[in-house]
Motif scaffolding. Structure first.
Motif, PDB file in Angstrom:
ATOM      1  N   PHE A  78      34.378  40.078  26.564  1.00 34.52           N
ATOM      2  CA  PHE A  78      35.091  41.330  26.370  1.00 34.52           C
ATOM      3  C   PHE A  78      35.194  42.132  27.688  1.00 34.52           C
ATOM      4  O   PHE A  78      36.135  42.630  28.343  1.00 34.52           O
ATOM      5  CB  PHE A  78      34.987  42.062  25.192  1.00 34.52           C
ATOM      6  N   GLY A  79      33.986  42.259  28.301  1.00 32.44           N
ATOM      7  CA  GLY A  79      33.810  42.977  29.587  1.00 32.44           C
ATOM      8  C   GLY A  79      34.447  42.349  30.589  1.00 32.44           C
ATOM      9  O   GLY A  79      35.035  43.259  31.617  1.00 32.44           O
ATOM     10  N   VAL A  80      34.328  41.070  30.681  1.00 26.41           N
ATOM     11  CA  VAL A  80      35.092  40.433  31.911  1.00 26.41           C
ATOM     12  C   VAL A  80      36.774  40.492  31.662  1.00 26.41           C
ATOM     13  O   VAL A  80      37.110  40.824  32.796  1.00 26.41           O
ATOM     14  CB  VAL A  80      34.624  38.849  31.865  1.00 26.41           C
ATOM     15  N   PRO A 109      44.050  39.270  26.055  1.00 28.29           N
ATOM     16  CA  PRO A 109      43.634  39.007  27.345  1.00 28.29           C
ATOM     17  C   PRO A 109      42.925  37.486  27.605  1.00 28.29           C
ATOM     18  O   PRO A 109      42.880  36.968  28.794  1.00 28.29           O
ATOM     19  CB  PRO A 109      42.520  40.170  27.453  1.00 28.29           C
ATOM     20  N   PHE A 110      42.555  37.009  26.703  1.00 25.05           N
ATOM     21  CA  PHE A 110      41.913  35.452  26.626  1.00 25.05           C
ATOM     22  C   PHE A 110      43.099  34.499  26.687  1.00 25.05           C
ATOM     23  O   PHE A 110      44.027  34.449  26.093  1.00 25.05           O
ATOM     24  CB  PHE A 110      41.065  35.448  25.644  1.00 25.05           C
ATOM     25  N   PHE A 156      37.349  43.844  32.961  1.00 25.16           N
ATOM     26  CA  PHE A 156      37.440  44.137  34.163  1.00 25.16           C
ATOM     27  C   PHE A 156      38.838  43.624  34.989  1.00 25.16           C
ATOM     28  O   PHE A 156      39.187  44.219  36.032  1.00 25.16           O
ATOM     29  CB  PHE A 156      36.123  43.721  34.933  1.00 25.16           C
ATOM     30  N   ARG A 157      39.046  42.345  34.363  1.00 21.97           N
ATOM     31  CA  ARG A 157      40.542  41.722  34.895  1.00 21.97           C
ATOM     32  C   ARG A 157      41.466  42.754  34.818  1.00 21.97           C
ATOM     33  O   ARG A 157      42.461  43.034  35.508  1.00 21.97           O
ATOM     34  CB  ARG A 157      40.737  40.490  34.136  1.00 21.97           C
ATOM     35  N   MET A 158      41.636  43.487  33.379  1.00 23.85           N
ATOM     36  CA  MET A 158      42.714  44.331  33.163  1.00 23.85           C
ATOM     37  C   MET A 158      42.614  45.489  34.084  1.00 23.85           C
ATOM     38  O   MET A 158      43.659  46.050  34.361  1.00 23.85           O
ATOM     39  CB  MET A 158      42.799  44.685  31.749  1.00 23.85           C
ATOM     40  N   ALA A 159      41.445  46.037  34.310  1.00 29.24           N
ATOM     41  CA  ALA A 159      41.162  47.226  35.389  1.00 29.24           C
ATOM     42  C   ALA A 159      41.933  47.153  36.602  1.00 29.24           C
ATOM     43  O   ALA A 159      42.528  47.764  37.040  1.00 29.24           O
ATOM     44  CB  ALA A 159      39.867  47.474  35.357  1.00 29.24           C
ATOM     45  N   PHE A 160      41.667  45.745  37.198  1.00 27.25           N
ATOM     46  CA  PHE A 160      42.081  45.504  38.526  1.00 27.25           C
ATOM     47  C   PHE A 160      43.673  45.382  38.503  1.00 27.25           C
ATOM     48  O   PHE A 160      44.428  45.749  39.273  1.00 27.25           O
ATOM     49  CB  PHE A 160      41.436  44.254  39.256  1.00 27.25           C
ATOM     50  N   TYR A 161      44.004  44.691  37.458  1.00 28.18           N
ATOM     51  CA  TYR A 161      45.513  44.638  37.253  1.00 28.18           C
ATOM     52  C   TYR A 161      46.040  46.047  37.153  1.00 28.18           C
ATOM     53  O   TYR A 161      47.273  46.222  37.767  1.00 28.18           O
ATOM     54  CB  TYR A 161      45.897  43.765  35.813  1.00 28.18           C
ATOM     55  N   PHE A 172      34.992  51.294  32.781  1.00 32.91           N
ATOM     56  CA  PHE A 172      34.098  51.816  31.707  1.00 32.91           C
ATOM     57  C   PHE A 172      33.786  51.219  30.647  1.00 32.91           C
ATOM     58  O   PHE A 172      32.797  50.636  30.105  1.00 32.91           O
ATOM     59  CB  PHE A 172      34.614  53.352  31.404  1.00 32.91           C
ATOM     60  N   ALA A 173      35.054  50.574  30.106  1.00 29.79           N
ATOM     61  CA  ALA A 173      35.062  49.896  28.735  1.00 29.79           C
ATOM     62  C   ALA A 173      34.188  48.314  28.977  1.00 29.79           C
ATOM     63  O   ALA A 173      33.467  47.946  28.135  1.00 29.79           O
ATOM     64  CB  ALA A 173      36.398  49.471  28.178  1.00 29.79           C
TER      65      ALA A 173
END
Length: 139
Positions: free
Chosen positions: A37-39, A115-116, A42-47, A23-24
Protein backbone atom coordinates in the motif's frame (compact mmCIF):
# COMPACT_ATOMS: atom_id res chain seq x y z
CA UNK A 1 0.91 23.79 -22.63
CA UNK A 2 1.43 20.72 -20.44
CA UNK A 3 4.36 22.37 -18.71
CA UNK A 4 2.29 25.46 -17.87
CA UNK A 5 -0.60 23.33 -16.58
CA UNK A 6 1.76 21.19 -14.51
CA UNK A 7 3.37 24.26 -12.97
CA UNK A 8 0.00 25.79 -12.09
CA UNK A 9 -1.13 22.42 -10.72
CA UNK A 10 2.07 22.05 -8.70
CA UNK A 11 1.62 25.40 -7.00
CA UNK A 12 -2.13 25.17 -6.36
CA UNK A 13 -2.71 21.50 -5.57
CA UNK A 14 0.02 19.10 -6.64
CA UNK A 15 2.51 19.81 -3.87
CA UNK A 16 -0.05 19.28 -1.11
CA UNK A 17 -1.38 16.10 -2.70
CA UNK A 18 2.18 14.85 -3.05
CA UNK A 19 2.87 15.54 0.64
CA UNK A 20 -0.35 13.79 1.70
CA UNK A 21 0.20 10.68 -0.41
CA UNK A 22 3.90 10.52 0.53
CA UNK A 23 3.06 10.78 4.25
CA UNK A 24 0.50 7.99 3.86
CA UNK A 25 3.15 5.92 2.08
CA UNK A 26 5.62 6.43 4.91
CA UNK A 27 2.99 5.37 7.45
CA UNK A 28 2.32 2.24 5.42
CA UNK A 29 6.03 1.37 5.46
CA UNK A 30 5.98 1.23 9.27
CA UNK A 31 4.08 -2.06 9.18
CA UNK A 32 5.52 -4.78 6.99
CA UNK A 33 2.17 -6.08 5.81
CA UNK A 34 1.17 -2.68 4.40
CA UNK A 35 4.31 -2.06 2.34
CA UNK A 36 2.46 -2.74 -0.97
CA UNK A 37 0.00 0.00 0.00
CA UNK A 38 2.94 2.31 0.68
CA UNK A 39 4.41 1.62 -2.75
CA UNK A 40 1.03 2.35 -4.35
CA UNK A 41 0.75 5.54 -2.33
CA UNK A 42 4.17 6.73 -3.52
CA UNK A 43 3.24 6.01 -7.15
CA UNK A 44 0.11 8.12 -6.68
CA UNK A 45 2.14 10.84 -4.95
CA UNK A 46 4.40 11.29 -7.96
CA UNK A 47 1.43 11.15 -10.33
CA UNK A 48 -0.35 13.82 -8.26
CA UNK A 49 2.76 15.98 -8.38
CA UNK A 50 2.92 16.16 -12.20
CA UNK A 51 -0.27 14.71 -13.81
CA UNK A 52 -0.48 16.45 -17.18
CA UNK A 53 1.00 14.37 -19.98
CA UNK A 54 0.59 11.09 -18.10
CA UNK A 55 -2.24 8.59 -17.78
CA UNK A 56 -3.17 5.38 -15.96
CA UNK A 57 -3.25 2.13 -17.94
CA UNK A 58 -3.79 -1.49 -16.89
CA UNK A 59 -0.70 -3.64 -16.40
CA UNK A 60 -0.84 -6.82 -18.47
CA UNK A 61 -0.97 -10.09 -16.55
CA UNK A 62 -2.21 -8.68 -13.23
CA UNK A 63 -5.27 -10.54 -11.92
CA UNK A 64 -6.05 -12.16 -8.56
CA UNK A 65 -3.43 -10.44 -6.40
CA UNK A 66 -4.29 -7.05 -7.82
CA UNK A 67 -7.99 -7.65 -7.30
CA UNK A 68 -7.47 -8.64 -3.67
CA UNK A 69 -5.21 -5.63 -3.10
CA UNK A 70 -7.75 -3.31 -4.72
CA UNK A 71 -10.57 -4.70 -2.56
CA UNK A 72 -8.54 -4.09 0.60
CA UNK A 73 -7.49 -0.65 -0.64
CA UNK A 74 -11.11 0.29 -1.39
CA UNK A 75 -12.35 -0.92 2.00
CA UNK A 76 -9.57 0.76 4.00
CA UNK A 77 -9.70 4.19 2.42
CA UNK A 78 -9.75 4.20 -1.35
CA UNK A 79 -13.43 5.09 -1.43
CA UNK A 80 -12.95 8.31 0.53
CA UNK A 81 -9.87 9.27 -1.50
CA UNK A 82 -11.93 8.85 -4.66
CA UNK A 83 -14.80 10.83 -3.13
CA UNK A 84 -12.48 13.71 -2.23
CA UNK A 85 -10.96 13.73 -5.73
CA UNK A 86 -14.46 13.67 -7.26
CA UNK A 87 -15.78 16.53 -5.13
CA UNK A 88 -12.72 18.76 -5.54
CA UNK A 89 -12.59 17.98 -9.26
CA UNK A 90 -16.21 19.00 -9.71
CA UNK A 91 -15.72 22.16 -7.64
CA UNK A 92 -12.67 23.13 -9.69
CA UNK A 93 -14.68 22.65 -12.89
CA UNK A 94 -17.13 25.37 -11.79
CA UNK A 95 -14.71 28.05 -12.96
CA UNK A 96 -13.25 28.36 -16.44
CA UNK A 97 -9.71 28.69 -15.12
CA UNK A 98 -10.17 25.67 -12.85
CA UNK A 99 -11.43 23.27 -15.54
CA UNK A 100 -7.99 21.81 -16.44
CA UNK A 101 -7.20 21.39 -12.74
CA UNK A 102 -10.57 19.73 -12.17
CA UNK A 103 -9.90 17.34 -15.04
CA UNK A 104 -6.51 16.48 -13.51
CA UNK A 105 -8.22 15.78 -10.20
CA UNK A 106 -10.71 13.51 -11.95
CA UNK A 107 -7.77 11.66 -13.56
CA UNK A 108 -6.55 10.88 -10.05
CA UNK A 109 -9.93 9.34 -9.28
CA UNK A 110 -9.27 6.09 -11.16
CA UNK A 111 -5.91 5.39 -9.55
CA UNK A 112 -7.18 6.36 -6.09
CA UNK A 113 -9.91 3.72 -6.42
CA UNK A 114 -7.80 0.90 -7.91
CA UNK A 115 -4.04 1.41 -7.66
CA UNK A 116 -3.00 -2.23 -8.00
CA UNK A 117 -2.65 -3.71 -11.47
CA UNK A 118 -2.31 -0.23 -12.97
CA UNK A 119 0.70 1.74 -14.08
CA UNK A 120 1.25 5.40 -14.80
CA UNK A 121 2.78 6.09 -18.20
CA UNK A 122 3.17 9.02 -20.55
CA UNK A 123 0.33 9.59 -22.97
CA UNK A 124 2.70 8.93 -25.86
CA UNK A 125 3.62 5.53 -24.41
CA UNK A 126 -0.05 4.67 -23.85
CA UNK A 127 -0.83 5.52 -27.47
CA UNK A 128 2.15 3.46 -28.68
CA UNK A 129 0.73 0.50 -26.77
CA UNK A 130 -2.68 1.09 -28.33
CA UNK A 131 -4.23 2.22 -25.05
CA UNK A 132 -5.99 5.47 -24.30
CA UNK A 133 -5.76 5.36 -20.51
CA UNK A 134 -8.51 4.57 -18.06
CA UNK A 135 -9.41 8.15 -17.33
CA UNK A 136 -9.95 8.86 -21.00
CA UNK A 137 -8.41 12.32 -20.70
CA UNK A 138 -5.72 13.22 -23.20
CA UNK A 139 -3.99 15.87 -21.10
Amino acid sequence: MRLALNLIWLVLAGFWLFVGYAFAGLVCFVFIITIPFGVASFRMAFYALWPFGRTVVPQPGKTAGSTAGNLLWFALGGWWLALVHLLTGLLLCLTVIGIPLGVANLKLLTVSLRPFGREIVSIEEARARGLTGEAGFGT
